[in-house]
Motif scaffolding. Structure first.
Motif, PDB file in Angstrom:
ATOM      1  N   MET A   1       0.845  -1.184   0.000  1.00 16.17           N
ATOM      2  CA  MET A   1       0.000   0.000   0.000  1.00 16.17           C
ATOM      3  C   MET A   1       0.889   1.246   0.000  1.00 16.17           C
ATOM      4  O   MET A   1       1.712   1.402   0.884  1.00 16.17           O
ATOM      5  N   PRO A   2       0.709   2.145  -0.989  1.00 21.08           N
ATOM      6  CA  PRO A   2       1.467   3.395  -0.991  1.00 21.08           C
ATOM      7  C   PRO A   2       1.139   4.211   0.266  1.00 21.08           C
ATOM      8  O   PRO A   2       0.006   4.170   0.746  1.00 21.08           O
ATOM      9  N   TYR A   3       2.134   4.882   0.788  1.00 20.83           N
ATOM     10  CA  TYR A   3       1.927   5.714   1.973  1.00 20.83           C
ATOM     11  C   TYR A   3       2.688   7.011   1.756  1.00 20.83           C
ATOM     12  O   TYR A   3       3.891   6.994   1.528  1.00 20.83           O
ATOM     13  N   GLY A   4       1.975   8.132   1.806  1.00 20.42           N
ATOM     14  CA  GLY A   4       2.635   9.409   1.559  1.00 20.42           C
ATOM     15  C   GLY A   4       3.191   9.452   0.146  1.00 20.42           C
ATOM     16  O   GLY A   4       2.684   8.781  -0.754  1.00 20.42           O
ATOM     17  N   GLU A   5       4.252  10.207  -0.029  1.00 19.84           N
ATOM     18  CA  GLU A   5       4.757  10.421  -1.387  1.00 19.84           C
ATOM     19  C   GLU A   5       5.737   9.353  -1.837  1.00 19.84           C
ATOM     20  O   GLU A   5       5.833   9.065  -3.025  1.00 19.84           O
ATOM     21  N   ALA A   6       6.470   8.783  -0.906  1.00 22.70           N
ATOM     22  CA  ALA A   6       7.556   7.888  -1.328  1.00 22.70           C
ATOM     23  C   ALA A   6       7.561   6.557  -0.597  1.00 22.70           C
ATOM     24  O   ALA A   6       8.296   5.658  -0.973  1.00 22.70           O
ATOM     25  N   ASP A   7       6.727   6.451   0.429  1.00 22.14           N
ATOM     26  CA  ASP A   7       6.806   5.258   1.278  1.00 22.14           C
ATOM     27  C   ASP A   7       5.773   4.204   0.879  1.00 22.14           C
ATOM     28  O   ASP A   7       4.836   4.481   0.139  1.00 22.14           O
ATOM     29  N   VAL A   8       5.982   3.013   1.415  1.00 24.08           N
ATOM     30  CA  VAL A   8       5.061   1.908   1.167  1.00 24.08           C
ATOM     31  C   VAL A   8       4.884   1.143   2.480  1.00 24.08           C
ATOM     32  O   VAL A   8       5.852   0.940   3.214  1.00 24.08           O
ATOM     33  N   VAL A   9       3.650   0.768   2.767  1.00 29.81           N
ATOM     34  CA  VAL A   9       3.439  -0.174   3.869  1.00 29.81           C
ATOM     35  C   VAL A   9       3.307  -1.562   3.247  1.00 29.81           C
ATOM     36  O   VAL A   9       2.433  -1.796   2.409  1.00 29.81           O
ATOM     37  N   VAL A  10       4.210  -2.448   3.626  1.00 28.07           N
ATOM     38  CA  VAL A  10       4.199  -3.794   3.041  1.00 28.07           C
ATOM     39  C   VAL A  10       3.685  -4.798   4.053  1.00 28.07           C
ATOM     40  O   VAL A  10       3.870  -4.644   5.264  1.00 28.07           O
ATOM     41  N   THR A  11       3.006  -5.817   3.546  1.00 25.07           N
ATOM     42  CA  THR A  11       2.653  -6.963   4.377  1.00 25.07           C
ATOM     43  C   THR A  11       3.584  -8.085   3.990  1.00 25.07           C
ATOM     44  O   THR A  11       3.652  -8.471   2.828  1.00 25.07           O
ATOM     45  N   LEU A  12       4.331  -8.572   4.975  1.00 25.70           N
ATOM     46  CA  LEU A  12       5.299  -9.639   4.728  1.00 25.70           C
ATOM     47  C   LEU A  12       4.801 -10.922   5.380  1.00 25.70           C
ATOM     48  O   LEU A  12       4.271 -10.887   6.496  1.00 25.70           O
ATOM     49  N   PHE A  13       4.964 -12.020   4.663  1.00 22.43           N
ATOM     50  CA  PHE A  13       4.738 -13.307   5.321  1.00 22.43           C
ATOM     51  C   PHE A  13       6.114 -13.888   5.576  1.00 22.43           C
ATOM     52  O   PHE A  13       6.845 -14.207   4.636  1.00 22.43           O
ATOM     53  N   THR A  14       6.495 -13.960   6.854  1.00 23.30           N
ATOM     54  CA  THR A  14       7.863 -14.337   7.195  1.00 23.30           C
ATOM     55  C   THR A  14       7.911 -15.702   7.872  1.00 23.30           C
ATOM     56  O   THR A  14       6.956 -16.139   8.501  1.00 23.30           O
ATOM     57  N   GLU A  15       9.067 -16.318   7.720  1.00 22.24           N
ATOM     58  CA  GLU A  15       9.246 -17.644   8.311  1.00 22.24           C
ATOM     59  C   GLU A  15       9.273 -17.572   9.843  1.00 22.24           C
ATOM     60  O   GLU A  15       8.709 -18.432  10.508  1.00 22.24           O
ATOM     61  N   THR A  16       9.924 -16.544  10.374  1.00 20.58           N
ATOM     62  CA  THR A  16      10.130 -16.518  11.832  1.00 20.58           C
ATOM     63  C   THR A  16       9.052 -15.763  12.603  1.00 20.58           C
ATOM     64  O   THR A  16       8.825 -16.042  13.777  1.00 20.58           O
ATOM     65  N   LEU A  17       8.390 -14.809  11.955  1.00 20.48           N
ATOM     66  CA  LEU A  17       7.405 -13.989  12.683  1.00 20.48           C
ATOM     67  C   LEU A  17       5.988 -14.158  12.169  1.00 20.48           C
ATOM     68  O   LEU A  17       5.064 -13.574  12.732  1.00 20.48           O
ATOM     69  N   GLY A  18       5.797 -14.918  11.103  1.00 22.46           N
ATOM     70  CA  GLY A  18       4.467 -14.985  10.499  1.00 22.46           C
ATOM     71  C   GLY A  18       4.166 -13.699   9.732  1.00 22.46           C
ATOM     72  O   GLY A  18       5.069 -13.093   9.149  1.00 22.46           O
ATOM     73  N   ARG A  19       2.920 -13.269   9.777  1.00 26.69           N
ATOM     74  CA  ARG A  19       2.518 -12.087   8.997  1.00 26.69           C
ATOM     75  C   ARG A  19       2.881 -10.812   9.762  1.00 26.69           C
ATOM     76  O   ARG A  19       2.531 -10.661  10.922  1.00 26.69           O
ATOM     77  N   VAL A  20       3.613  -9.938   9.070  1.00 27.78           N
ATOM     78  CA  VAL A  20       4.082  -8.689   9.682  1.00 27.78           C
ATOM     79  C   VAL A  20       3.848  -7.540   8.717  1.00 27.78           C
ATOM     80  O   VAL A  20       4.071  -7.672   7.515  1.00 27.78           O
ATOM     81  N   SER A  21       3.395  -6.413   9.236  1.00 27.15           N
ATOM     82  CA  SER A  21       3.310  -5.210   8.412  1.00 27.15           C
ATOM     83  C   SER A  21       4.495  -4.313   8.726  1.00 27.15           C
ATOM     84  O   SER A  21       4.915  -4.212   9.884  1.00 27.15           O
ATOM     85  N   ALA A  22       5.025  -3.690   7.690  1.00 25.06           N
ATOM     86  CA  ALA A  22       6.212  -2.847   7.897  1.00 25.06           C
ATOM     87  C   ALA A  22       6.192  -1.659   6.959  1.00 25.06           C
ATOM     88  O   ALA A  22       5.697  -1.731   5.834  1.00 25.06           O
ATOM     89  N   MET A  23       6.759  -0.572   7.446  1.00 28.28           N
ATOM     90  CA  MET A  23       6.900   0.635   6.647  1.00 28.28           C
ATOM     91  C   MET A  23       8.226   0.584   5.899  1.00 28.28           C
ATOM     92  O   MET A  23       9.271   0.389   6.508  1.00 28.28           O
TER      93      MET A  23
END
Ligand SMILES: [Zn+2]
Length: 222
Positions: free
Chosen positions: A1-23
């Motif tokens: 998901m785009p955030y502001g002018e240059a950033d993105v909020v990503v949803t990651l599916f990770t091996e060690t933490l499961g589903r994580v959202s990150a900027m």
């Protein structure tokens, strides 16, 4: 998901933490390598900074470890991968490692990236959907009644209520959906890893069953 002018909020599916959202700061600026590593189908190693009290981590670094470039060249394969990842995004609980789900998704993406694999992408996706349910603890029981436990012979058609967990015998109320004997046998085989067992009609049936289960447990619209 785009955030502001240059950033993105990503949803990651990770091996060690499961589903994580990150900027991911600056990910939309051209020339930033973060952006390139965030195409959804590749295996990526990420470095995250977690802030106490915040659900949103900060993505510091992302490097592609396992590029699935063939997958990205074929629309059907890409569609199947995207569909599976949408299931995971909505159904995987946040911040909870899900090793079985992780293994299933990696396996599906690897199959979709394999140019020698002759099984149709949607067939892999349908079978994988049944196994994703198993990994999440919502696997369909298709060989005996979910209520009374009575076994149903492989030669018999059966009522199936996915929202209730699978087969529901007539004595236990049945359901509006009848699955023919041969299709039921193939769905059981596919859930056990024999994807190529599924024929065209089974694929649509498997999608309908997966969507019903996810709608029940994960609030996922069909
Ligand atoms: Zn029953």
């Amino acid at each position: 998901m785009p955030y502001g002018e240059a950033d993105v909020v990503v949803t990651l599916f990770t091996e060690t933490l499961g589903r994580v959202s990150a900027m991911a700061r600056g990910a939309r600026r051209s020339g930033k390598r973060l952006g390139g590593a965030l195409e959804p189908v590749h295996g990526v190693r990420v470095e995250l900074d977690e802030r106490p009290g915040s659900d949103l981590a900060t993505l510091h670094d992302a490097r592609v470890l396992r590029a699935r470039t063939f997958l990205t060249t074929d629309l059907d394969r890409l569609d199947a991968a995207g569909h599976a990842l949408r299931w995971v995004r909505r159904a995987a609980p946040p911040r909870k490692p899900e090793p079985e789900l992780w293994a299933e998704v990696v396996d599906l993406l690897d199959h979709l990236d394999d140019r020698t694999d002759a099984v149709a992408p949607r067939t892999h996706l349908a079978a994988s959907g049944l196994r994703i349910l198993v990994a999440l603890g919502w696997g369909l029981q298709l060989e005996s009644c979910v209520r009374c436990g009575r076994a149903c012979g492989a030669e018999r058609a059966a009522f199936v209520d996915a929202a209730r967990g699978g087969l529901l015998c007539r004595a236990c109320g049945g359901s509006g959906r009848v699955v023919p004997a041969d299709a039921r046998v193939r769905l059981v085989a596919a859930a056990a890893g024999k994807d190529a067992t599924l024929v065209d009609g089974d694929v649509a049936l498997a999608f309908a069953l997966v969507d019903e289960v996810l709608a029940t447990h994960a609030g996922l619209e069909a």
